[in-house]
Design an enzyme around this catalytic site. Sequence first.
Site, PDB file in Angstrom:
ATOM      1  N   ALA A   1      -0.135  -8.535  19.465  1.00  0.00           N
ATOM      2  CA  ALA A   1       1.085  -8.905  18.708  1.00  0.00           C
ATOM      3  C   ALA A   1       2.370  -8.986  19.522  1.00  0.00           C
ATOM      4  CB  ALA A   1       1.053  -8.087  17.583  1.00  0.00           C
TER       5      ALA A   1
ATOM      6  N   GLY B   1      -2.081  -8.794  12.494  1.00  0.00           N
ATOM      7  CA  GLY B   1      -2.615  -7.484  12.732  1.00  0.00           C
ATOM      8  C   GLY B   1      -3.497  -7.059  11.616  1.00  0.00           C
ATOM      9  N   THR B   2      -4.317  -7.741  10.888  1.00  0.00           N
ATOM     10  CA  THR B   2      -5.082  -7.243   9.749  1.00  0.00           C
ATOM     11  C   THR B   2      -6.553  -8.001   9.945  1.00  0.00           C
ATOM     12  OG1 THR B   2      -5.303  -6.993   7.652  1.00  0.00           O
ATOM     13  CG2 THR B   2      -4.334  -9.021   8.191  1.00  0.00           C
TER      14      THR B   2
ATOM     15  N   CYS C   1       5.966  11.657  -8.193  1.00  0.00           N
ATOM     16  CA  CYS C   1       5.764  12.743  -8.906  1.00  0.00           C
ATOM     17  C   CYS C   1       4.785  12.314 -10.011  1.00  0.00           C
ATOM     18  CB  CYS C   1       6.984  13.264  -9.628  1.00  0.00           C
ATOM     19  SG  CYS C   1       6.872  14.609 -10.875  1.00  0.00           S
TER      20      CYS C   1
ATOM     21  N   HIS D   1       0.956  -1.534  -0.061  1.00  0.00           N
ATOM     22  CA  HIS D   1      -0.020  -0.167  -0.034  1.00  0.00           C
ATOM     23  C   HIS D   1       0.845   1.286  -0.006  1.00  0.00           C
ATOM     24  CE1 HIS D   1      -3.867  -2.310   1.748  1.00  0.00           C
ATOM     25  NE2 HIS D   1      -3.592  -2.775   0.433  1.00  0.00           N
TER      26      HIS D   1
HETATM   27  N1  APR Z   1      -2.104  -6.934  18.180  1.00  0.00           N
HETATM   28  C1  APR Z   1      -2.609  -7.520  17.266  1.00  0.00           C
HETATM   29  N2  APR Z   1      -3.597  -7.255  16.571  1.00  0.00           N
HETATM   30  C2  APR Z   1      -4.238  -6.036  16.820  1.00  0.00           C
HETATM   31  C3  APR Z   1      -3.757  -5.148  17.805  1.00  0.00           C
HETATM   32  C4  APR Z   1      -2.789  -5.645  18.682  1.00  0.00           C
HETATM   33  N3  APR Z   1      -2.187  -5.217  19.526  1.00  0.00           N
HETATM   34  N4  APR Z   1      -4.688  -4.169  17.994  1.00  0.00           N
HETATM   35  C5  APR Z   1      -5.546  -4.366  16.948  1.00  0.00           C
HETATM   36  N5  APR Z   1      -5.513  -5.467  16.386  1.00  0.00           N
HETATM   37  C6  APR Z   1      -5.978  -6.106  15.270  1.00  0.00           C
HETATM   38  C7  APR Z   1      -7.456  -5.634  15.046  1.00  0.00           C
HETATM   39  O1  APR Z   1      -7.957  -6.677  15.835  1.00  0.00           O
HETATM   40  C8  APR Z   1      -7.726  -5.657  13.567  1.00  0.00           C
HETATM   41  O2  APR Z   1      -8.348  -7.227  13.127  1.00  0.00           O
HETATM   42  O3  APR Z   1      -5.573  -5.621  14.101  1.00  0.00           O
HETATM   43  C9  APR Z   1      -6.669  -5.415  13.044  1.00  0.00           C
HETATM   44  C10 APR Z   1      -6.476  -4.156  12.227  1.00  0.00           C
HETATM   45  O4  APR Z   1      -7.362  -4.013  11.343  1.00  0.00           O
HETATM   46  P1  APR Z   1      -7.765  -2.761  10.342  1.00  0.00           P
HETATM   47  O5  APR Z   1      -7.773  -1.525  11.217  1.00  0.00           O
HETATM   48  O6  APR Z   1      -8.621  -2.861   9.422  1.00  0.00           O
HETATM   49  O7  APR Z   1      -6.255  -2.428   9.635  1.00  0.00           O
HETATM   50  P2  APR Z   1      -5.742  -3.094   8.348  1.00  0.00           P
HETATM   51  O8  APR Z   1      -6.305  -4.739   8.199  1.00  0.00           O
HETATM   52  O9  APR Z   1      -4.376  -3.174   8.115  1.00  0.00           O
HETATM   53  O10 APR Z   1      -6.420  -2.393   7.161  1.00  0.00           O
HETATM   54  C11 APR Z   1      -6.191  -2.831   5.808  1.00  0.00           C
HETATM   55  O11 APR Z   1      -7.317  -0.708   4.927  1.00  0.00           O
HETATM   56  O12 APR Z   1      -7.746   1.367   5.297  1.00  0.00           O
HETATM   57  C12 APR Z   1      -7.110   0.725   4.665  1.00  0.00           C
HETATM   58  O13 APR Z   1      -4.919   0.901   3.328  1.00  0.00           O
HETATM   59  C13 APR Z   1      -5.606   0.766   4.698  1.00  0.00           C
HETATM   60  O14 APR Z   1      -3.800  -0.922   4.928  1.00  0.00           O
HETATM   61  C14 APR Z   1      -5.004  -0.245   5.276  1.00  0.00           C
HETATM   62  C15 APR Z   1      -5.776  -1.829   5.187  1.00  0.00           C
END
Ligand code: APR
Length: 237
Positions: A222, A177-178, A118, A110
């Site tokens: 995490a 963490g996603t 640019c 991302h």
């Molecule tokens: N340890 C592990 N996991 C965690 C923690 C922690 N301390 N805190 C939060 N989480 C988890 C949440 O439970 C959630 O499942 O991390 C995840 C974060 O999810 P999102 O906020 O949706 O982030 P992400 O999955 O990275 O989003 C993907 O969406 O908005 C776009 O481009 C942006 O890269 C991003 C993409």
Amino acid sequence: MSGRSIVILTGAGISKESGLDTFRDADGVWGRVSVEDVATLEGYRRDPAKVHAFYNAQRRLIESGDAPPNPAHLALARLEKEWPGDVTVVTQNIDDLHEQAGSSHILHMHGELRKGRCEACEGVFVWSGDMGTDSRCPACGRVGSVRPHIVWFGEVPLDMPKIFELLDRCSLFLSIGTSGNVYPAAGFVAHLRGKGVVRTVELNLEPSRGATLFHETIYGPASQIVPAFIDDLLASR
Ligand code: APR
């Protein structure tokens, strides 16, 4: 398992304990700022100064050192050094905490806060400090054509051919963490289900949308569950 390649997908959750907000948690970014305003090309065209301010604030934070890598980032850097096979971090994150922790095989699908792009010459370059509509491209010298090197919604994520090549030859896939809300990253585990001998593991604070697709799931912060998992993995190599 030893000597086989590992692909690790990370999301905002791995950086949460470093002090960087996630997007969709209750205290997440998208609860405060509109995606349309700061994470789409249309929003950038409508109000570039607002978009620059949004990313400048995040860039300042990671450049300040006030959001350091946490034990989860450090554990992945250790795995890259000690595992007898390739280890690649495919991150959705735009921060550079994996780099700061010592990982070196990283694909930022991302984009990156610490780079600019640019729109005139299509150059991509390292960028530190604030970026604005008056910024000059270091490659072609144009003023006003520099934008964040960030993939916005509706734009094509970076390095996808390379990512699928790595996925198709890995023996272990970790998702850390996603939330599994955003494709194509959210589809990687489903892509691997048909690939036979790949072990897939989700390490997250809570079940992601794709949780049931993983062979194994481990839940907790995490900074605790990732080092423990990496210790076990290295002990078993
Ligand atoms: N340890 C592990 N996991 C965690 C923690 C922690 N301390 N805190 C939060 N989480 C988890 C949440 O439970 C959630 O499942 O991390 C995840 C974060 O999810 P999102 O906020 O949706 O982030 P992400 O999955 O990275 O989003 C993907 O969406 O908005 C776009 O481009 C942006 O890269 C991003 C993409």
